[in-house]
Design a protein around this motif. Structure first.
Motif, PDB file in Angstrom:
ATOM      1  N   LYS A  26      11.571   2.654   9.448  1.00 37.69           N
ATOM      2  CA  LYS A  26      10.746   2.141   8.455  1.00 37.69           C
ATOM      3  C   LYS A  26       9.850   1.157   8.826  1.00 37.69           C
ATOM      4  O   LYS A  26       8.649   1.104   8.358  1.00 37.69           O
ATOM      5  N   LEU A  27      10.034   0.205   9.925  1.00 36.75           N
ATOM      6  CA  LEU A  27       8.965  -0.629  10.401  1.00 36.75           C
ATOM      7  C   LEU A  27       7.813  -0.237  10.784  1.00 36.75           C
ATOM      8  O   LEU A  27       6.782  -0.481  10.693  1.00 36.75           O
ATOM      9  N   LYS A  28       7.940   0.712  11.885  1.00 39.15           N
ATOM     10  CA  LYS A  28       7.037   1.580  12.270  1.00 39.15           C
ATOM     11  C   LYS A  28       6.118   2.418  11.255  1.00 39.15           C
ATOM     12  O   LYS A  28       4.803   2.301  11.358  1.00 39.15           O
ATOM     13  N   ALA A  29       6.761   2.780  10.677  1.00 38.38           N
ATOM     14  CA  ALA A  29       6.086   3.769   9.287  1.00 38.38           C
ATOM     15  C   ALA A  29       5.294   2.861   8.466  1.00 38.38           C
ATOM     16  O   ALA A  29       4.188   3.005   8.078  1.00 38.38           O
ATOM     17  N   LEU A  30       5.797   1.604   8.146  1.00 34.89           N
ATOM     18  CA  LEU A  30       5.196   0.566   7.553  1.00 34.89           C
ATOM     19  C   LEU A  30       3.895   0.287   8.094  1.00 34.89           C
ATOM     20  O   LEU A  30       2.812   0.105   7.468  1.00 34.89           O
ATOM     21  N   ALA A  31       3.891   0.290   9.307  1.00 33.95           N
ATOM     22  CA  ALA A  31       2.752  -0.323  10.065  1.00 33.95           C
ATOM     23  C   ALA A  31       1.588   0.784   9.986  1.00 33.95           C
ATOM     24  O   ALA A  31       0.362   0.391   9.679  1.00 33.95           O
ATOM     25  N   ILE A  32       1.753   2.015  10.283  1.00 32.84           N
ATOM     26  CA  ILE A  32       0.764   3.173  10.408  1.00 32.84           C
ATOM     27  C   ILE A  32       0.537   3.729   8.985  1.00 32.84           C
ATOM     28  O   ILE A  32      -0.688   4.215   8.851  1.00 32.84           O
ATOM     29  N   LEU A  33       1.462   3.591   8.102  1.00 31.46           N
ATOM     30  CA  LEU A  33       1.153   4.268   6.875  1.00 31.46           C
ATOM     31  C   LEU A  33       0.695   3.236   5.695  1.00 31.46           C
ATOM     32  O   LEU A  33       0.011   3.645   4.533  1.00 31.46           O
ATOM     33  N   SER A  34       0.810   2.130   5.981  1.00 34.43           N
ATOM     34  CA  SER A  34       0.368   1.034   5.011  1.00 34.43           C
ATOM     35  C   SER A  34      -0.717   0.032   5.605  1.00 34.43           C
ATOM     36  O   SER A  34      -1.403  -0.735   4.799  1.00 34.43           O
ATOM     37  N   SER A  35      -1.462   0.674   6.502  1.00 34.91           N
ATOM     38  CA  SER A  35      -2.383  -0.133   7.306  1.00 34.91           C
ATOM     39  C   SER A  35      -3.609  -0.135   6.309  1.00 34.91           C
ATOM     40  O   SER A  35      -4.230  -0.936   6.024  1.00 34.91           O
ATOM     41  N   ASP A  36      -3.887   1.223   5.660  1.00 38.17           N
ATOM     42  CA  ASP A  36      -4.938   1.123   4.830  1.00 38.17           C
ATOM     43  C   ASP A  36      -4.722   0.410   3.454  1.00 38.17           C
ATOM     44  O   ASP A  36      -5.686  -0.384   3.190  1.00 38.17           O
ATOM     45  N   ALA A  37      -3.636   0.310   2.977  1.00 33.55           N
ATOM     46  CA  ALA A  37      -3.425  -0.685   1.681  1.00 33.55           C
ATOM     47  C   ALA A  37      -3.447  -1.847   1.987  1.00 33.55           C
ATOM     48  O   ALA A  37      -4.153  -2.777   1.196  1.00 33.55           O
ATOM     49  N   LEU A  38      -2.905  -2.329   3.193  1.00 34.76           N
ATOM     50  CA  LEU A  38      -2.750  -3.981   3.577  1.00 34.76           C
ATOM     51  C   LEU A  38      -4.222  -4.415   3.893  1.00 34.76           C
ATOM     52  O   LEU A  38      -4.487  -5.377   3.486  1.00 34.76           O
ATOM     53  N   SER A  39      -4.920  -3.421   4.446  1.00 37.76           N
ATOM     54  CA  SER A  39      -6.192  -3.935   4.879  1.00 37.76           C
ATOM     55  C   SER A  39      -7.188  -4.043   3.547  1.00 37.76           C
ATOM     56  O   SER A  39      -8.141  -4.974   3.701  1.00 37.76           O
ATOM     57  N   SER A  40      -6.813  -3.567   2.637  1.00 35.06           N
ATOM     58  CA  SER A  40      -7.770  -3.440   1.553  1.00 35.06           C
ATOM     59  C   SER A  40      -7.864  -5.054   0.947  1.00 35.06           C
ATOM     60  O   SER A  40      -8.652  -5.561   0.256  1.00 35.06           O
ATOM     61  N   VAL A  41      -6.825  -5.816   1.613  1.00 33.94           N
ATOM     62  CA  VAL A  41      -6.750  -7.199   0.799  1.00 33.94           C
ATOM     63  C   VAL A  41      -8.048  -7.886   1.362  1.00 33.94           C
ATOM     64  O   VAL A  41      -8.449  -8.826   0.846  1.00 33.94           O
ATOM     65  N   ALA A  42      -8.473  -7.487   2.415  1.00 40.10           N
ATOM     66  CA  ALA A  42      -9.869  -8.037   3.162  1.00 40.10           C
ATOM     67  C   ALA A  42     -11.022  -7.847   2.316  1.00 40.10           C
ATOM     68  O   ALA A  42     -12.087  -8.521   2.488  1.00 40.10           O
ATOM     69  N   TYR A  43     -11.258  -6.764   1.350  1.00 42.03           N
ATOM     70  CA  TYR A  43     -12.268  -6.614   0.569  1.00 42.03           C
ATOM     71  C   TYR A  43     -11.927  -6.540  -0.925  1.00 42.03           C
ATOM     72  O   TYR A  43     -12.932  -6.449  -1.718  1.00 42.03           O
ATOM     73  N   GLY A  44     -10.772  -6.285  -1.388  1.00 37.36           N
ATOM     74  CA  GLY A  44     -10.354  -6.115  -2.802  1.00 37.36           C
ATOM     75  C   GLY A  44     -10.761  -7.337  -3.712  1.00 37.36           C
ATOM     76  O   GLY A  44     -11.760  -7.020  -4.587  1.00 37.36           O
ATOM     77  N   THR A  45     -10.689  -8.595  -3.198  1.00 33.38           N
ATOM     78  CA  THR A  45     -11.104  -9.604  -4.107  1.00 33.38           C
ATOM     79  C   THR A  45     -12.524  -9.619  -3.983  1.00 33.38           C
ATOM     80  O   THR A  45     -13.324 -10.054  -5.016  1.00 33.38           O
ATOM     81  N   GLU A  46     -13.110  -9.453  -2.888  1.00 32.84           N
ATOM     82  CA  GLU A  46     -14.699  -9.534  -2.792  1.00 32.84           C
ATOM     83  C   GLU A  46     -15.324  -8.558  -3.788  1.00 32.84           C
ATOM     84  O   GLU A  46     -16.276  -8.940  -4.478  1.00 32.84           O
ATOM     85  N   GLN A  47     -14.687  -7.313  -3.774  1.00 26.99           N
ATOM     86  CA  GLN A  47     -15.158  -6.348  -4.789  1.00 26.99           C
ATOM     87  C   GLN A  47     -15.173  -6.755  -6.068  1.00 26.99           C
ATOM     88  O   GLN A  47     -16.240  -6.809  -6.990  1.00 26.99           O
ATOM     89  N   ILE A  48     -14.047  -7.596  -6.578  1.00 32.96           N
ATOM     90  CA  ILE A  48     -14.246  -8.140  -8.025  1.00 32.96           C
ATOM     91  C   ILE A  48     -15.309  -9.001  -8.180  1.00 32.96           C
ATOM     92  O   ILE A  48     -16.047  -9.358  -9.150  1.00 32.96           O
ATOM     93  N   LEU A  49     -15.242 -10.030  -7.203  1.00 34.42           N
ATOM     94  CA  LEU A  49     -16.155 -11.294  -7.223  1.00 34.42           C
ATOM     95  C   LEU A  49     -17.878 -10.771  -7.080  1.00 34.42           C
ATOM     96  O   LEU A  49     -18.719 -11.134  -7.922  1.00 34.42           O
ATOM     97  N   LEU A  50     -18.171  -9.569  -6.528  1.00 33.98           N
ATOM     98  CA  LEU A  50     -19.499  -9.111  -6.215  1.00 33.98           C
ATOM     99  C   LEU A  50     -19.813  -8.770  -7.911  1.00 33.98           C
ATOM    100  O   LEU A  50     -20.977  -8.697  -8.279  1.00 33.98           O
ATOM    101  N   VAL A  51     -18.859  -8.137  -8.418  1.00 32.03           N
ATOM    102  CA  VAL A  51     -19.236  -7.747  -9.923  1.00 32.03           C
ATOM    103  C   VAL A  51     -19.424  -8.934 -10.989  1.00 32.03           C
ATOM    104  O   VAL A  51     -20.354  -8.936 -11.589  1.00 32.03           O
TER     105      VAL A  51
END
Length: 605
Positions: A26-51
């Protein structure tokens, strides 16, 4: 030399029996399969504010309720995909769900959308990671494309080394990112409570004259880009250790909790700090600078953010090859996607993904803003189809408590469909390519399937009626002169049959006479047929002769064209010789139903 470099980069081949050892906990799978979803924290809020900034600074308070709405949708998707995991434990996600419940064509739309989405995931992640680096080091801004391509190559090599090895290596920066974001959120909240932040921000509920429902829906759909990658766990169930479905469901739940907490925390800090989008500094960069200043903690957060944005692509590297394998197994993609490489991964899928994403980075010049709408549409189409497919499944089989499950999927389907339509109508100028490219992909699927069906029909035999036809053998040896390569070919041919004939195509009478005299003097026990070519073509006279032999011996003999060929010691020496034998072989393969064989003679200097 090539083999040594390959071994150095990806390691020694692994035995097929070691595949169970490559399964993920579970721990290794979380790292490699969730990296896309977790990384979107870095730009999700920004996309809201841009609009929202289109309505002015006073509208930024809307980012809080919009973030809560995105959180609600995340909850629905997590619950829905948990149901998918237990219903379809073999993996495949939206493709399998849609194909099983809505038909093959709908399944291919979902599968094609996911393939496109995974390609975009790699492109977006590498571009977004580069943006994080250039926020900290603006002097690198002009080298964005090069940095992105270097990271794609790095991820390709890491994933070619195998699932377990890549997971072990990539888990460290993923968990370091999660820790860093939580440290940032907690530190930011503490600074707010002790009065260390003096931002003049509009209060929640402040009236904004030029705000509209359309703008709010557009901001919500943009914020939903933070949900991309949620489906990856359900696609990659075969990568989990047993019991695979339980481990996958637990991993999905952990991902949802971590993603929701980080996304909401960053959105709240951005509002309380009065952060607005800046083309030279991301929202996370501005929050970190406001919290810690430009000290070591700021650069640590920027560094791990850049890393996670790059590594978000690893979700695609885990899911794309598996999805391509399933489509290939169903005869909608080439068989090469079913083959495992030296390290028990689907190497062809990994390499294809890297090439396509690198091309996108080059075409879009590493511009994340242009790539994200394409990226989001590519994932929300299969989101919607997956929800609809599960609705049909519950209504069809009606298991215990199916009504509650149907409600969850219905709410999810209506929400994701709404978001998809909002994206289409509000950002059509940026996403129209999906609606050109996706039909091309679906058409390609059907053409590949048609080819495999036609091939199977033509190759299939009746085990009770069709038997091998025993015939004699006639061998035709094209010769350009009397050499050891020709002598070896004649020796081999004579060991198989007495029906051997050599064919020489000449252009000038003088050279023809010279060849005939030398052949008669040599007398190898094989008849020489001389063909005269007025237009200096070797192929046409030779094909005409083979046609004649075929016509005369069709009922009694198999025709074999035995081509003498010498092999040079060094590759560059090939450039010094005419490649007539290769041309003859290629033409015969394309045009004739005859046996074509090559007798090599290796030069040693």
């Amino acid at each position: 030399m090539v083999n040594k470099v390959k071994r150095l980069l990806i390691g020694r081949p692994m035995k097929s029996g070691a595949i169970e050892e490559e399964k993920l906990g579970k721990l290794k799978a979380l790292a490699i399969l969730s990296s896309d979803a977790l990384s979107s924290v870095a730009y999700g809020t920004e996309q809201i504010l841009l609009v929202l900034m289109a309505a002015g600074f006073a509208a930024i308070w809307y980012s809080v309720p919009i973030s809560l709405a995105v959180l609600g949708l995340l909850t629905i998707l997590i619950l829905s995909y948990r149901q998918t995991i237990f219903s379809y434990p073999t993996g495949g996600g939206a493709y399998i769900v849609a194909k099983d419940n809505l038909g093959v064509s709908t399944g291919l739309i979902a599968g094609g959308s996911l393939l496109v989405d995974y390609i975009l995931t790699v492109a977006v992640s590498s571009a977004a990671g580069t943006d994080a680096i250039t926020s900290a080091f603006p002097q690198l801004h002009d080298h964005r494309v090069g940095i992105s391509l270097i990271m794609i190559v790095f991820l390709t090599i890491m994933n070619l080394r195998g699932v377990t090895e890549s997971a072990s290596f990539l888990a460290i920066p993923v968990y370091l990112f999660v820790l860093s974001i939580f440290v940032l959120i907690v530190s930011g909240l503490i600074k707010l409570m002790i009065g260390g932040v003096h931002a003049d921000v509009p209060e929640i509920g402040t009236a904004v004259s030029n705000i509209s429902l359309f703008l709010l829906l557009k901001a919500f759909s943009s914020g939903c880009s933070a949900l991309t990658g949620v489906e990856a766990v359900s696609n990659a169930i075969p990568n989990f250790r047993k019991p695979a479905e339980r481990n996958a469901a637990a991993t999905l739940l952990m991902m949802g909790i971590i993603l929701g907490s980080m996304f909401l925390g960053i959105s709240l800090l951005a509002y309380w700090y009065g952060i607005t989008p800046n083309p030279k500094a991301t929202v996370v960069s501005q929050i970190a600078e406001s919290t810690f200043g430009r000290g070591i903690l700021y650069f640590v957060i920027q560094g791990v953010t850049a890393l996670i944005l790059f590594l978000a692509a690893n979700t695609a590297y885990s899911a794309f090859p598996l999805l391509a394998f399933m489509l290939a197994k169903d005869k909608f993609l080439p068989n090469m996607f079913k083959a495992r490489g030296d390290r028990l991964v689907f190497s062809n899928g990994i390499i294809f993904l890297s090439i396509m994403s690198a091309l996108l980075v080059i075409v879009f010049h590493g511009d994340t803003e242009n790539l994200i709408p394409l990226y989001a549409v590519g994932v929300f189409i299969p989101f919607t189809l997956s929800q609809l497919g599960m609705m049909v499944r519950w209504f069809r089989i009606r298991p215990p408590h199916w009504g509650i499950r149907l409600v969850v999927n219905t709410v999810g389907m209506l929400t994701t469909l709404t978001i998809t339509l909002i994206f289409i109508f509000t950002k059509f100028a940026q996403v129209w390519m999906v609606f050109v490219f996706l039909p091309i992909v679906i058409g390609m699927f059907y053409q590949i399937s048609k080819h495999y069906r036609n091939t199977a029909d033509q190759l299939r035999i009746d085990l009770h009626k069709d038997k091998p036809v025993i015939k004699g053998s006639t061998m035709v040896i094209p010769v350009a002169g009397i050499t050891r390569a020709v002598m070896n070919s004649i020796s081999y041919a004579k060991s198989l049959t007495d029906n051997v004939v050599a064919v020489y195509v000449g252009f000038e009478e003088e050279e023809i006479q010279k060849m005939e005299d030398k052949w008669e003097e040599w007398n190898p026990g094989v008849r020489l047929i001389v063909l005269r070519s007025r237009y200096r073509s070797v192929i046409k006279p030779l094909i005409k002769f083979i046609d004649t032999v075929e016509w005369k011996t069709a009922e009694t003999d198999h025709i074999t064209v035995l081509i003498p060929q010498f092999i040079t010691k060094h590759w560059w020496q090939n450039l010094l010789h005419n490649q007539t034998s290769l041309v003859i072989r290629a033409y015969l393969f394309k045009q004739k139903d005859v046996v074509i064989a090559t007798v090599p003679f290796h030069l040693n200097r």
